[in-house]
Design an enzyme around this catalytic site. Structure first.
Site, PDB file in Angstrom:
ATOM      1  N   SER A 196      30.405 -18.177  11.188  1.00  0.00           N
ATOM      2  CA  SER A 196      29.101 -17.669  10.758  1.00  0.00           C
ATOM      3  C   SER A 196      29.242 -16.977   9.415  1.00  0.00           C
ATOM      4  O   SER A 196      30.338 -16.529   9.042  1.00  0.00           O
ATOM      5  CB  SER A 196      28.566 -16.664  11.791  1.00  0.00           C
ATOM      6  N   TYR A 203      29.362  -9.751  17.828  1.00  0.00           N
ATOM      7  CA  TYR A 203      29.274 -11.172  17.444  1.00  0.00           C
ATOM      8  C   TYR A 203      29.987 -11.417  16.126  1.00  0.00           C
ATOM      9  O   TYR A 203      30.795 -12.350  15.996  1.00  0.00           O
ATOM     10  CB  TYR A 203      27.796 -11.545  17.348  1.00  0.00           C
TER      11      TYR A 203
END
Length: 289
Positions: free
Chosen positions: A182, A195
């Site tokens: 990400s 995350y």
């Protein structure tokens, strides 16, 4: 569809109370390439296992892989059965075999079984896409429970280790591993601290894995999405962030799952034979460092 015709926020209010959410409840509906992706046989004869393939990025990759000639094993949570069946329908419509594999990848035995059932059905595994992820939004570290922290790491990086380890027992030279990291791996989001930490770990894991596997002829790479319009957004983010999702990047909108498919196809294909240890950014114009 041209990128300038995709929906631009603000979006309608649409909180979902269950995670990771359902595609059918989203407004606007995500584009997974159902009507746009055109295959060219770049994965002909290959078999792929994709985690989190029921919706979002995973569905777009499954559709693209099938249209490129690959059979696809679809890993998903039990409660995502309807979405997974829709993905399987598109895979089969492309003339390829779809294998539905329900279960929770935080379960160590299930991780091994995913690979075993893929081998049992397809006889091979050429491409592994570790895409499934868990996230929740919090304003302070104190709001994150130990159980949630452990679940985030177990889903996002623990399962990646276990599934990859099991798959490598069967993968041959020419095989490819594609992991979803990400933009938060390089630009940590404090509201997604657990995350983001896992995404940094994924990028590091992939870089080390690429070096470890080079002599075996197996490649490992990452795709780093920016803000993408998937069910994870309305099911894990507060209303205002959902409404304006993607407005902060230069393109002023979230990416659609279909817009990532080409990167996953390229990294899985033999055309990328000298690409390993790389991170491909798909971020709507926001650079990663």
């Amino acid at each position: 569809m041209a990128q300038n015709t995709y929906p631009i926020p603000p979006f309608p209010e649409q909180q979902q109370n269950r995670q990771p959410g359902l595609t059918a409840l989203m407004d606007p509906q995500p584009d997974h390439g159902e009507n746009t992706y055109r295959g060219n046989g770049r994965l002909a004869g290959k078999a792929a296992l994709i985690t989190g393939a029921d919706s979002g990025i995973g569905r777009a990759v499954a559709i693209a892989y099938a249209r490129e000639g690959a059979d696809v094993a679809i890993s998903y949570l039990d409660e995502e059965q309807d979405d997974a069946m829709e993905t399987a329908r598109w895979v089969e419509k492309a003339g390829r075999r779809a294998l539905l594999l329900a279960g929770d990848i935080t379960d160590r035995t299930h991780c091994r079984n995913l690979v075993a059932k893929t081998i049992e059905t397809f006889g091979r595994i050429d491409v592994l896409v570790n895409n499934a992820a868990y996230q929740m939004s919090h304003n302070s570290l104190e709001d994150i429970s130990d159980d949630e922290w452990d679940r985030t790491f177990s889903t996002n990086i623990g399962a990646m280790f276990r599934i990859t380890k099991a798959a490598l027992m069967h993968m041959k030279a020419g095989g490819a591993i594609v992991n979803t990291t990400s933009i938060t791996a390089d630009a940590p989001n404090p509201g997604l601290i657990a995350y983001a930490a896992t995404k940094g770990a994924i990028q590091n894991f992939t870089g080390g894995l690429a070096q470890m596997l080079a002599e075996r002829g197996i490649r490992a790479n990452c795709v780093a999405p920016g803000p993408i319009w998937t069910p994870l957004i309305p099911s894990t983010m507060p209303p205002e962030k959902v409404k304006n999702h993607g407005s902060h990047v230069p393109m002023k909108r979230p990416g659609q799952p279909a817009e990532l498919a080409a990167a996953y196809v390229m990294l899985a294909s033999d055309e990328a034979s000298y690409v390993s240890g790389a991170t491909i950014a798909v971020t709507g114009g926001k650079p990663i460092i």
